[in-house]
Scaffold this motif. Structure first.
Motif, PDB file in Angstrom:
ATOM      1  N   SER A  84     -28.118  30.549   5.441  1.00  0.00           N
ATOM      2  CA  SER A  84     -26.733  30.289   5.029  1.00  0.00           C
ATOM      3  C   SER A  84     -25.991  29.448   6.057  1.00  0.00           C
ATOM      4  CB  SER A  84     -25.985  31.612   4.812  1.00  0.00           C
ATOM      5  OG  SER A  84     -26.573  32.329   3.758  1.00  0.00           O
ATOM      6  N   SER A 106     -26.573  23.226  -1.532  1.00  0.00           N
ATOM      7  CA  SER A 106     -25.916  24.363  -2.195  1.00  0.00           C
ATOM      8  C   SER A 106     -26.927  25.351  -2.753  1.00  0.00           C
ATOM      9  CB  SER A 106     -25.015  23.866  -3.325  1.00  0.00           C
ATOM     10  OG  SER A 106     -23.956  23.116  -2.798  1.00  0.00           O
ATOM     11  N   LEU A 107     -28.020  24.847  -3.301  1.00  0.00           N
ATOM     12  CA  LEU A 107     -29.054  25.737  -3.831  1.00  0.00           C
ATOM     13  C   LEU A 107     -29.688  26.564  -2.712  1.00  0.00           C
ATOM     14  CD1 LEU A 107     -30.768  23.302  -6.364  1.00  0.00           C
ATOM     15  CD2 LEU A 107     -29.219  25.200  -6.880  1.00  0.00           C
ATOM     16  N   GLY A 110     -27.361  29.223  -1.565  1.00  0.00           N
ATOM     17  CA  GLY A 110     -27.401  30.340  -2.513  1.00  0.00           C
ATOM     18  C   GLY A 110     -28.564  31.275  -2.229  1.00  0.00           C
ATOM     19  N   HIS A 113     -27.641  33.464   0.632  1.00  0.00           N
ATOM     20  CA  HIS A 113     -26.745  34.558   0.231  1.00  0.00           C
ATOM     21  C   HIS A 113     -27.493  35.656  -0.533  1.00  0.00           C
ATOM     22  CE1 HIS A 113     -23.646  31.730   1.466  1.00  0.00           C
ATOM     23  NE2 HIS A 113     -22.832  32.767   1.513  1.00  0.00           N
ATOM     24  N   ILE A 114     -28.481  35.267  -1.312  1.00  0.00           N
ATOM     25  CA  ILE A 114     -29.306  36.262  -2.001  1.00  0.00           C
ATOM     26  C   ILE A 114     -30.055  37.109  -0.984  1.00  0.00           C
ATOM     27  CG2 ILE A 114     -31.366  36.549  -3.461  1.00  0.00           C
ATOM     28  CD1 ILE A 114     -30.319  34.054  -5.043  1.00  0.00           C
TER      29      ILE A 114
END
Length: 139
Positions: A84, A106-107, A110, A113-114
């Motif tokens: 991140s 951005s992917l 993500g 964050h997962i």
């Protein structure tokens, strides 16, 4: 417990360095707009240093480390923080330089964050198990 201490210490250093990078890089490039670089400092200090200081305290109280679940939490959560924050660095640097930010940034953020979420779930499962064990041995 030493793992948590070392992680907190490393995140403290990275948090301070990232704040310096943000300030100096934006000043060097005469940039005064919004950039993700401004968020790196607080993310490293809060999600990194502070969380691991809290985990260190919880570990002292409930003997969390040493289990496979703790090891899984430690590595999954750290991977989430690193991914991140790395994407914040890439995104923010591209913004300051006036370059477009690829959608892959951005992917990947993500995904980070997962992993953060999965790490926190593992921590709460481990903490819940330890609390249940303590309640059973006390009662």
């Amino acid at each position: 417990m030493r793992k948590s201490y070392h992680a907190a210490h490393i995140y403290m250093i990275l948090g301070v360095v990232s704040g310096l990078y943000y300030r100096e890089f934006t000043k060097l490039n005469d940039f005064d707009g919004r950039t993700e670089l401004a968020l790196m400092h607080t993310h490293l200090l809060a999600l990194g240093m502070l969380l691991f200081l809290i985990v260190l305290t919880l570990d002292k109280l409930f003997q969390l480390s040493g289990s496979r679940l703790f090891t899984a939490f430690f590595w999954v959560y750290n991977a989430g923080v690193v991914i991140s924050v790395a994407m914040m660095l890439v995104h923010g640097t591209q913004t300051v330089l006036g370059r477009p930010v690829p959608v892959q940034v951005s992917l990947t953020a993500g995904l980070g964050h997962i992993l953060l979420t999965a790490g926190l779930v593992l921590l709460f499962v481990l903490l819940g198990r330890r609390l249940k064990e303590l309640a059973q041995s006390a009662g």
